[in-house]
Design a protein around this motif. Structure first.
Motif, short mmCIF file in Angstrom:
data_model
loop_
_atom_site.label_atom_id
_atom_site.label_comp_id
_atom_site.label_asym_id
_atom_site.label_seq_id
_atom_site.Cartn_x
_atom_site.Cartn_y
_atom_site.Cartn_z
N LEU A 129 -0.54 0.62 6.95
CA LEU A 129 -0.20 -0.76 7.22
C LEU A 129 -1.06 -1.32 8.34
O LEU A 129 -1.70 -0.56 9.07
CB LEU A 129 1.27 -0.89 7.66
N THR A 130 -1.05 -2.63 8.48
CA THR A 130 -1.55 -3.29 9.69
C THR A 130 -0.39 -4.07 10.30
O THR A 130 0.61 -4.33 9.63
CB THR A 130 -2.70 -4.28 9.39
N ALA B 255 0.08 -7.39 8.43
CA ALA B 255 0.60 -7.18 7.08
C ALA B 255 2.08 -6.79 7.12
O ALA B 255 2.86 -7.22 6.26
CB ALA B 255 -0.21 -6.09 6.38
N SER C 51 -1.85 -8.06 -0.53
CA SER C 51 -1.90 -7.41 0.79
C SER C 51 -1.76 -5.90 0.65
O SER C 51 -2.48 -5.29 -0.14
CB SER C 51 -0.83 -8.01 1.70
N ILE C 52 -0.83 -5.28 1.37
CA ILE C 52 -0.68 -3.82 1.37
C ILE C 52 0.23 -3.32 0.26
O ILE C 52 0.49 -2.12 0.17
CB ILE C 52 -0.16 -3.31 2.72
N ASP D 31 -6.37 -9.38 -3.78
CA ASP D 31 -6.43 -9.86 -2.40
C ASP D 31 -7.90 -9.99 -2.03
O ASP D 31 -8.76 -9.31 -2.62
CB ASP D 31 -5.72 -8.88 -1.46
N ASP E 25 -8.99 -9.23 1.04
CA ASP E 25 -9.25 -8.25 2.09
C ASP E 25 -9.39 -6.85 1.49
O ASP E 25 -8.40 -6.28 1.02
CB ASP E 25 -8.11 -8.27 3.11
N ARG F 49 -7.01 -4.15 3.08
CA ARG F 49 -5.61 -4.19 2.64
C ARG F 49 -5.48 -3.68 1.20
O ARG F 49 -4.47 -3.05 0.85
CB ARG F 49 -5.05 -5.61 2.76
N MET G 31 -5.32 -0.02 1.42
CA MET G 31 -3.98 0.40 1.84
C MET G 31 -2.99 0.28 0.69
O MET G 31 -2.13 1.15 0.50
CB MET G 31 -3.53 -0.44 3.03
N ALA G 32 -3.09 -0.81 -0.07
CA ALA G 32 -2.20 -0.98 -1.22
C ALA G 32 -2.38 0.14 -2.23
O ALA G 32 -1.40 0.67 -2.77
CB ALA G 32 -2.46 -2.34 -1.88
#
Length: 399
Positions: free
Chosen positions: A75-76, A79, A107-108, A126, A128, A131, A134-135
């Motif tokens: 995660l961030t 996010a 996002s994530i 997304d 990014d 992200r 991360m997803a």
């Protein structure tokens, strides 16, 4: 803004060695008192990777109450703040069960994880790339109670602009970022992507858009449904459902969710006729989702209640609905501080809860001025009845 992860750090955190290192760092206290000592220890063992490891462990701890299974997620900070709570995402996914869905601001992956449990084909996109990475990691994590949810779909991830459609025949789900210049915004035009642009680009498509519940929905040119959702008494979000996804005759909906798995729904298609009567034995403050959805009268009609005043959201009745917080009225007085102070002294009031609606009053400042010093807890409800500010003296709240 939080820590800025690099692509190399995300790849490491998702690897077997990174997973082992995260498990080791998770054993540290990482509190305000121990952070200097703990950070130094992690740095000795993991060198330049220490900041990413520590940040991830801290974020996972924060996410535990919001996201199911987040103990294994990447995660961030931004996010996590934006992520939909699991129970809210699950509720939305159930409404979309059986449909192909494209989350254009994935996002994530907090929404994707739940959509994949209920929908046959799911796309997440997304802008990014970090992200998205991360997803991808989060979608491979074991899902709690997955057996009860059925087979998970295969999810396709893509880097794409939410305002440049890249699928067809899917329900579009969007969650525009509600921060502008580092500050939370309620201006639909300041969202990212801007809400008017999003609605224009996907005009004619089945669309569900998550929004801040503080938006002025009366200013939106929206011919679908507006759903306001609360979780454990806190209003979490609103969701705009396009006309093709709403129930016939429904334009407003309040959904009240609980972590115990409870879910109560009220719509503007429900009866809304209530009597005009003097205050009953109880005052009831409806759930915030009901108030923000404009369904106070519908809630009252369902539970045999009525309003203290037609313009005020406080309800009253002679019995409490099951599981609802209420305040038993023991007396009333005009809103004059000298009289209120005297009455509270007579009641031996100590701990004092002050609820206000329809009157300009600062509860904390008023509490300091009336100076309750007794031993018994009370609640006062200050509201406007007609043109008069009235104080209802109540026993401490209870279910």
């Amino acid at each position: 803004m939080g820590y800025g992860f690099s692509a190399a750090e995300i790849a490491y955190l998702g690897s077997v060695p990174g997973t082992a290192a995260l498990a080791e760092v998770a054993e540290y206290e990482l509190s305000a008192a121990s952070q200097v000592r703990d950070a130094a220890s992690v740095r000795r063992r993991h060198g330049d990777r220490a900041p990413a490891l520590i940040e991830t462990v801290r974020l996972r701890r924060r996410a535990a109450a919001k996201l199911s299974g987040a103990r294994d997620w990447l995660l961030t900070d931004d996010a996590l703040q934006q992520a939909t709570p699991t129970l809210v995402a699950r509720h939305r996914a159930r409404r979309l069960a059986g449909r192909d869905v494209h989350d254009v601001t994935c996002s994530i992956g907090a929404e994707l994880v739940e959509l994949a449990r209920h929908c046959p084909r799911v796309v997440g996109s997304d802008l990014d790339p970090l992200r998205l990475a991360m997803a991808q990691h989060n979608l491979t994590r074991p899902v709690p109670d997955a057996a009860a949810a059925g087979q998970r779909a295969t999810v396709l991830l893509a880097r794409a602009d939410a305002l440049a459609p890249c699928t067809s025949g899917t329900v579009v789900v969007a969650d525009p970022a509600r921060r502008s210049g580092g500050k939370r915004t309620h201006d639909p035009r300041a969202l990212q992507p801007p809400l008017p642009d999003l609605l224009s680009v996907y005009s004619g498509r089945d669309l569900a858009v998550k929004c801040a519940p503080g938006l002025d929905f009366d200013r939106l040119d929206w011919d679908g449904e507006i759903e306001v959702i609360s979780l454990d008494g806190a209003v979490r979000e609103a969701c705009l459902w396009s006309a093709g996804l709403r129930e016939p005759g429904v334009t407003r909906r309040a959904t009240v969710l609980g972590t115990a798995g409870t879910a109560t729904t009220l719509t503007d298609a429900d009866p809304g006729e209530i009597p005009e009567r003097e205050p009953g034995e109880w005052i009831i403050d409806p759930d915030g989702a009901v108030v923000r959805a404009g369904l106070v009268r519908h809630y009252a009609a369902r539970h045999g209640l009525w309003q203290l005043d037609p313009r005020i959201a406080y309800l009253t009745g002679d019995r409490l609905p099951a599981g609802v917080r209420g305040f038993r009225i023991i007396g009333t007085c005009d809103f004059r501080e000298k009289a209120l102070r005297s009455e509270l002294r007579r009641l031996d009031c100590g701990r004092l809860e002050i609820l206000v609606r329809g009157v300009e009053v600062d509860p904390d400042a008023l509490r300091r001025r009336v100076k309750p010093t007794g031993s018994r807890p009370y609640t006062i409800v200050i509201t406007r009845i007609g043109r008069t500010a009235t104080v209802f003296l109540c026993e401490a709240s209870r279910l």
